[in-house]
Write a protein that holds these residues in place. Sequence first.
Motif, short mmCIF file in Angstrom:
data_model
loop_
_atom_site.label_atom_id
_atom_site.label_comp_id
_atom_site.label_asym_id
_atom_site.label_seq_id
_atom_site.Cartn_x
_atom_site.Cartn_y
_atom_site.Cartn_z
N VAL A 183 28.46 4.67 -18.68
CA VAL A 183 28.43 6.01 -18.10
C VAL A 183 28.62 5.87 -16.60
O VAL A 183 27.95 5.05 -15.96
CB VAL A 183 27.08 6.71 -18.39
N THR A 184 29.52 6.66 -16.04
CA THR A 184 29.80 6.62 -14.60
C THR A 184 29.61 8.02 -14.03
O THR A 184 30.13 8.99 -14.59
CB THR A 184 31.24 6.15 -14.33
N VAL A 185 28.84 8.12 -12.93
CA VAL A 185 28.64 9.40 -12.26
C VAL A 185 28.77 9.20 -10.76
O VAL A 185 28.52 8.10 -10.24
CB VAL A 185 27.25 10.02 -12.58
N PRO A 186 29.17 10.25 -10.03
CA PRO A 186 29.24 10.12 -8.57
C PRO A 186 27.84 10.12 -7.97
O PRO A 186 26.92 10.75 -8.51
CB PRO A 186 30.03 11.37 -8.16
N GLY A 187 27.69 9.40 -6.88
CA GLY A 187 26.39 9.32 -6.23
C GLY A 187 26.52 9.25 -4.73
O GLY A 187 27.63 9.19 -4.18
N GLU A 188 25.37 9.24 -4.08
CA GLU A 188 25.29 9.08 -2.63
C GLU A 188 24.27 8.00 -2.33
O GLU A 188 23.16 8.01 -2.89
CB GLU A 188 24.85 10.39 -1.97
N ALA A 189 24.62 7.05 -1.47
CA ALA A 189 23.70 5.98 -1.09
C ALA A 189 22.62 6.55 -0.18
O ALA A 189 22.92 7.20 0.82
CB ALA A 189 24.46 4.86 -0.38
N LEU A 190 21.36 6.32 -0.53
CA LEU A 190 20.24 6.75 0.30
C LEU A 190 19.78 5.62 1.22
O LEU A 190 18.94 5.84 2.09
CB LEU A 190 19.08 7.23 -0.59
N GLN A 191 20.33 4.43 0.99
CA GLN A 191 20.05 3.26 1.82
C GLN A 191 21.34 2.46 1.97
O GLN A 191 22.25 2.60 1.17
CB GLN A 191 19.01 2.35 1.16
N SER A 192 21.40 1.63 2.99
CA SER A 192 22.51 0.69 3.16
C SER A 192 22.17 -0.60 2.44
O SER A 192 20.99 -0.91 2.23
CB SER A 192 22.74 0.40 4.64
#
Length: 107
Positions: A70-79
């Motif tokens: 399963v692949t979903v778009p995300g946003e990094a909350l940390q580097s």
Amino acid sequence: MITPDNLTVQKRHITNVMDVLSRPGEVVGQSSRRLIRAGQPLQKRLLLTPELVKRGQSVRIVARDSGIEVTVPGEALQSGGAGAVIKVRNVRNGSSLSARVVEALAR
């Protein structure tokens, strides 16, 4: 950034040295936290893994189990760099989860 030209492989007695890296592939592409003397064994704690993901960057979250992916778009909350576990946010439902950084997304 450490390149293959910066490295020399030598046989040495290192039983008293912690976290020694013995393969060039473990070191190339990283940078040092401080000055490393010529001939000094390279230790993991002396190196910095380059960041592949920056906080706020769009990422692809991939979950695999029993042949299902399963692949979903995300946003990094940390580097984080390769192998680091960072917090990410699923942009579809807003939930946060931990994910391992595998590679940088192609631009």
